[in-house]
Design a protein around this motif. Structure first.
Motif, mmCIF file in Angstrom:
data_model
loop_
_atom_site.group_PDB
_atom_site.id
_atom_site.type_symbol
_atom_site.label_atom_id
_atom_site.label_comp_id
_atom_site.label_asym_id
_atom_site.label_seq_id
_atom_site.Cartn_x
_atom_site.Cartn_y
_atom_site.Cartn_z
ATOM 1 N N SER A 74 128.665 7.720 -44.229
ATOM 2 C CA SER A 74 127.522 6.804 -44.307
ATOM 3 C C SER A 74 127.154 6.279 -42.933
ATOM 4 O O SER A 74 127.952 6.318 -41.984
ATOM 5 N N SER A 75 125.974 5.763 -42.841
ATOM 6 C CA SER A 75 125.422 5.386 -41.534
ATOM 7 C C SER A 75 126.247 4.328 -40.818
ATOM 8 O O SER A 75 126.397 4.371 -39.592
ATOM 9 N N ASP A 76 126.814 3.371 -41.558
ATOM 10 C CA ASP A 76 127.603 2.312 -40.909
ATOM 11 C C ASP A 76 129.042 2.269 -41.406
ATOM 12 O O ASP A 76 129.759 1.302 -41.154
ATOM 13 N N GLY A 77 129.466 3.297 -42.156
ATOM 14 C CA GLY A 77 130.851 3.359 -42.616
ATOM 15 C C GLY A 77 131.183 2.412 -43.747
ATOM 16 O O GLY A 77 132.362 2.124 -43.984
ATOM 17 N N THR A 78 130.172 1.925 -44.476
ATOM 18 C CA THR A 78 130.401 1.018 -45.608
ATOM 19 C C THR A 78 129.767 1.591 -46.861
ATOM 20 O O THR A 78 128.935 2.507 -46.800
ATOM 21 N N ILE A 79 130.149 1.017 -48.009
ATOM 22 C CA ILE A 79 129.549 1.433 -49.279
ATOM 23 C C ILE A 79 128.102 0.980 -49.357
ATOM 24 O O ILE A 79 127.245 1.686 -49.889
ATOM 25 N N GLY A 80 127.830 -0.179 -48.842
ATOM 26 C CA GLY A 80 126.444 -0.645 -48.810
ATOM 27 C C GLY A 80 126.312 -2.102 -49.148
ATOM 28 O O GLY A 80 127.005 -2.624 -50.023
ATOM 29 N N ALA A 81 125.426 -2.765 -48.433
ATOM 30 C CA ALA A 81 125.144 -4.178 -48.663
ATOM 31 C C ALA A 81 123.653 -4.404 -48.444
ATOM 32 O O ALA A 81 122.998 -3.709 -47.665
ATOM 33 N N ASN A 82 123.145 -5.393 -49.163
ATOM 34 C CA ASN A 82 121.728 -5.722 -49.075
ATOM 35 C C ASN A 82 121.528 -6.743 -47.959
ATOM 36 O O ASN A 82 121.731 -7.939 -48.156
ATOM 37 N N ARG A 83 121.159 -6.258 -46.798
ATOM 38 C CA ARG A 83 120.928 -7.127 -45.642
ATOM 39 C C ARG A 83 119.434 -7.486 -45.558
ATOM 40 O O ARG A 83 118.598 -6.874 -46.245
ATOM 41 N N PRO A 84 119.079 -8.432 -44.704
ATOM 42 C CA PRO A 84 117.648 -8.769 -44.542
ATOM 43 C C PRO A 84 116.798 -7.569 -44.108
ATOM 44 O O PRO A 84 115.606 -7.496 -44.434
ATOM 45 N N THR A 85 117.390 -6.637 -43.388
ATOM 46 C CA THR A 85 116.659 -5.460 -42.928
ATOM 47 C C THR A 85 116.661 -4.328 -43.956
ATOM 48 O O THR A 85 116.046 -3.282 -43.727
ATOM 49 N N ILE A 91 124.585 3.314 -50.189
ATOM 50 C CA ILE A 91 123.389 2.981 -50.962
ATOM 51 C C ILE A 91 122.144 3.144 -50.104
ATOM 52 O O ILE A 91 121.118 3.697 -50.560
ATOM 53 N N GLY A 92 122.181 2.693 -48.869
ATOM 54 C CA GLY A 92 121.030 2.837 -47.971
ATOM 55 C C GLY A 92 120.693 4.285 -47.695
ATOM 56 O O GLY A 92 119.502 4.653 -47.618
ATOM 57 N N ASP A 93 121.704 5.167 -47.542
ATOM 58 C CA ASP A 93 121.451 6.589 -47.316
ATOM 59 C C ASP A 93 120.754 7.231 -48.506
ATOM 60 O O ASP A 93 119.853 8.074 -48.337
ATOM 61 N N VAL A 94 121.145 6.860 -49.725
ATOM 62 C CA VAL A 94 120.515 7.427 -50.922
ATOM 63 C C VAL A 94 119.075 6.936 -51.055
ATOM 64 O O VAL A 94 118.158 7.708 -51.393
ATOM 65 N N GLU A 113 121.709 -1.237 -59.272
ATOM 66 C CA GLU A 113 120.896 -0.486 -60.226
ATOM 67 C C GLU A 113 119.403 -0.706 -60.021
ATOM 68 O O GLU A 113 118.580 0.089 -60.505
ATOM 69 N N GLU A 114 119.024 -1.759 -59.321
ATOM 70 C CA GLU A 114 117.615 -2.004 -59.059
ATOM 71 C C GLU A 114 117.039 -1.043 -58.021
ATOM 72 O O GLU A 114 115.817 -0.822 -58.000
ATOM 73 N N VAL A 115 117.903 -0.439 -57.188
ATOM 74 C CA VAL A 115 117.399 0.384 -56.090
ATOM 75 C C VAL A 115 117.801 1.849 -56.197
ATOM 76 O O VAL A 115 117.202 2.706 -55.539
ATOM 77 N N VAL A 116 118.823 2.171 -56.984
ATOM 78 C CA VAL A 116 119.241 3.565 -57.169
ATOM 79 C C VAL A 116 119.523 3.810 -58.641
ATOM 80 O O VAL A 116 119.674 2.868 -59.423
ATOM 81 N N ASP A 117 119.587 5.078 -59.016
ATOM 82 C CA ASP A 117 120.001 5.461 -60.363
ATOM 83 C C ASP A 117 121.470 5.861 -60.327
ATOM 84 O O ASP A 117 121.919 6.537 -59.388
ATOM 85 N N PHE A 118 122.197 5.448 -61.363
ATOM 86 C CA PHE A 118 123.605 5.819 -61.481
ATOM 87 C C PHE A 118 123.769 6.850 -62.597
ATOM 88 O O PHE A 118 123.073 6.791 -63.624
ATOM 89 N N PRO A 332 134.843 -6.667 -65.533
ATOM 90 C CA PRO A 332 134.936 -5.275 -66.016
ATOM 91 C C PRO A 332 133.688 -4.488 -65.619
ATOM 92 O O PRO A 332 132.557 -4.972 -65.749
ATOM 93 N N SER A 333 133.887 -3.286 -65.143
ATOM 94 C CA SER A 333 132.775 -2.485 -64.643
ATOM 95 C C SER A 333 133.148 -1.009 -64.739
ATOM 96 O O SER A 333 134.123 -0.636 -65.404
ATOM 97 N N SER A 334 132.387 -0.154 -64.063
ATOM 98 C CA SER A 334 132.648 1.281 -64.054
ATOM 99 C C SER A 334 132.227 1.857 -62.715
ATOM 100 O O SER A 334 131.494 1.222 -61.945
ATOM 101 N N MET A 335 132.696 3.078 -62.440
ATOM 102 C CA MET A 335 132.337 3.805 -61.214
ATOM 103 C C MET A 335 131.513 5.031 -61.582
ATOM 104 O O MET A 335 131.771 5.682 -62.593
ATOM 105 N N ALA A 336 130.524 5.322 -60.750
ATOM 106 C CA ALA A 336 129.641 6.453 -61.026
ATOM 107 C C ALA A 336 129.059 6.969 -59.710
ATOM 108 O O ALA A 336 129.212 6.356 -58.647
ATOM 109 N N PHE A 337 128.353 8.125 -59.782
ATOM 110 C CA PHE A 337 127.621 8.667 -58.633
ATOM 111 C C PHE A 337 126.252 7.987 -58.570
ATOM 112 O O PHE A 337 125.652 7.654 -59.602
ATOM 113 N N ALA A 338 125.745 7.803 -57.349
ATOM 114 C CA ALA A 338 124.416 7.226 -57.142
ATOM 115 C C ALA A 338 123.456 8.308 -56.665
ATOM 116 O O ALA A 338 123.809 9.133 -55.816
#
Length: 505
Positions: A74-85, A91-94, A113-118, A332-338
């Motif tokens: 990934s671009s910054d080595g993280t799973i993804g976070a919603n920053r001001p930019t 998530i950002g790469d997808v 789920e608001e920005v990608v499909d799982f 409780p949650s689940s893991m999936a592909f984005a």
């Protein structure tokens, strides 16, 4: 070659090329970050080699969905976070189209789920604590006193002393406690059963469940609490609940920076979880990776715990025998592909995952990387609490005064009630006997051999009782009678009866 032939040749070549393109599997870009055991990288002579749970899973999914893939960090080595930019990481790469699939330890959250499909989930998940296992020291003979705390042992000794004294006082001053003990119970003669020595023998025997003919039920209720109110064996942790974790000033709490756990703690409606988020923020104990968090838990020797998804916590506990999972399940949650919103690959991947689930491949794959991957056992502190002894090598929580507050309260209420009824008995005896002096019955010189009901028993011979003294009543309404004084006036012996029968014959 004329122009017509050349044109036909070029058209045939174009059709062959188009057909080859349409039948060849498409190559997709997969954005990921390293996280054991999902994705790991190893440098080789041919480049970086990827391995792990998601690699094996994607190999099967790509074969069934008919595509090939290539990993990209990934671009910054993280799973993804919603920053001001905007969104970063996987998530950002997808979202931006730099990657077709996001594949890592990716938790499904409403915000994402608001920005990608799982796709359909490939693993269920929750959040727990990764903690240091309590240090085990051999207590030796200390196990004999381990079930109770030191202050509770002191309370038990005080209670035993008081119970013995109360029994002795009641036996000495209550007139209804005096009398001859029946011959079959005590051949030594009439006496008071509860002397000071016998009182303490009774207390010790009931505490060890040796049994007793007489039963002061208030004391038995206290003994029952002592034996049954002991909490189940649990790890000797400095905290038991998330509330105690928040209140502890000696323990620091960590979580993954800008991960799903951070978002869920921050937006939680629970007072305790919200307070834990504020504690992490004030202490600035966010970590950049789970690997960093594991290192801090091990180095802190019990003074640092880490919020972590349960699948990762289980994996690290199986590979680090001084660590274990602790705390109840959160979020409780689940893991999936984005995939990108509206991507055609979502349905194709879903179909492949359904087939793999029905074939049992997902279960076998998880067992490979979790159940059979590590050598450590006794990793789940939650199971230890439920089964009370699953981790037999760990210490236990002793019973404290707080645990036994109800039992001690009932016991002291019994003391008060016993003294009140003692006063009532003395007053009742004085009123009904019209001031007759209360004297303790005397002990028979000759030990009684048999007993008969009071209405049929013969009077004892003057030689059997001290001059001028009478034996008191039996404690059970029967009068003790010596064997030699058993004949009643007018009774015929066996020889006389036989003589009379012979004369009649």
């Amino acid at each position: 070659m004329d122009k017509g032939t050349e044109l036909m040749f070029l058209l045939s070549l174009l059709l062959l090329t188009t057909d080859a393109v349409t039948t060849a599997p498409l190559k997709l870009i997969v954005s990921t970050v390293d996280q054991e055991p999902f994705i790991t990288r190893e440098p080789t002579a041919q480049g970086e080699k990827y391995s792990g749970y998601l690699v094996d899973l994607l190999n099967e999914v790509s074969r069934r969905a008919e595509f090939t893939y290539e990993f990209k960090q990934s671009s910054d080595g993280t799973i993804g976070a919603n920053r001001p930019t905007g969104w970063t990481g996987v998530i950002g790469d997808v979202i931006s189209g730099k990657a077709d699939i996001g594949a890592t330890a990716l938790t499904v959250t409403p915000q994402r789920e608001e920005v990608v499909d799982f796709t359909k989930p490939f693993m269920s998940n929750s959040v727990n604590l990764l903690v240091q296992k309590p240090t085990w020291t051999d207590l030796g003979l200390g196990y004999l006193v381990r079930p109770f705390s030191a202050d509770y042992w002191i309370m038990i000794l005080v209670v035993l002393l008081l119970i013995g004294i109360v029994f002795f006082i009641i036996g000495k001053f209550s007139p209804y406690e005096w009398g001859n003990v029946a011959a079959d119970r005590d051949p030594r003669g009439a006496k008071n059963s509860f002397t000071l020595r016998n009182s303490y023998l009774f207390v010790l025997s009931t505490l060890t469940w040796q049994g007793w003919l007489l039963r002061p039920y208030n004391h038995f209720l206290f003994v029952l609490f002592c034996l049954n109110n002991r909490p189940e064996q649990m790890p000797n942790m400095p905290f038991r609940t998330y509330e105690e974790l928040f209140e502890s000033s000696d323990i620091r709490v960590g979580a993954l920076s800008f991960g799903s756990t951070e978002y869920q703690l921050r937006t939680s409606r629970g007072t305790t979880l919200k307070a834990l988020y504020n504690k992490i923020s004030s202490q600035n104990t966010w970590v950049e990776s789970y690997k960093e968090g594991v290192s801090r838990v091990k180095a802190a020797k019990g003074h640092f715990v880490m919020f972590m998804d349960s699948t990762s916590a289980e994996y690290f506990a199986r590979h680090n025998c001084d660590l274990m999972i602790y705390g109840e399940n959160l979020f409780p949650s689940s893991m999936a592909f984005a995939v990108k919103k509206g991507s055609v690959w979502r349905n194709k991947i879903n179909d492949a995952l359904v087939e793999l689930q029905e074939e049992g491949f997902l279960t076998q794959l998880k067992d490979k990387y979790w159940r059979f991957s590590g050598a450590c056992s006794n990793i789940d502190g939650r199971k230890f609490q439920e089964t009370a002894g699953f981790l037999s090598t760990l210490p236990i929580y002793p019973v404290t005064l707080k645990d036994m507050a109800v039992a001690i309260l009932l016991l002291f209420l019994g003391f008060i009630a016993a003294m009140v009824f003692l006063v009532i008995e003395i007053v009742h005896y004085a009123v009904t006997k019209k001031g007759k002096k209360i004297e303790r019955p005397k002990i028979l010189k000759n030990a009684p051999k048999i007993f008969r009901p009071k209405t049929k028993a013969a009077k004892a011979s003057p030689t059997d009782v001290e001059l001028g003294e009478e034996a008191g009543p039996s404690s059970d309404g029967l009068e003790s009678v010596p064997l030699e004084d058993a004949e009643e006036p007018g009774a015929s012996s066996g020889d006389e009866l036989r003589g009379e029968e012979a004369q009649k014959a």
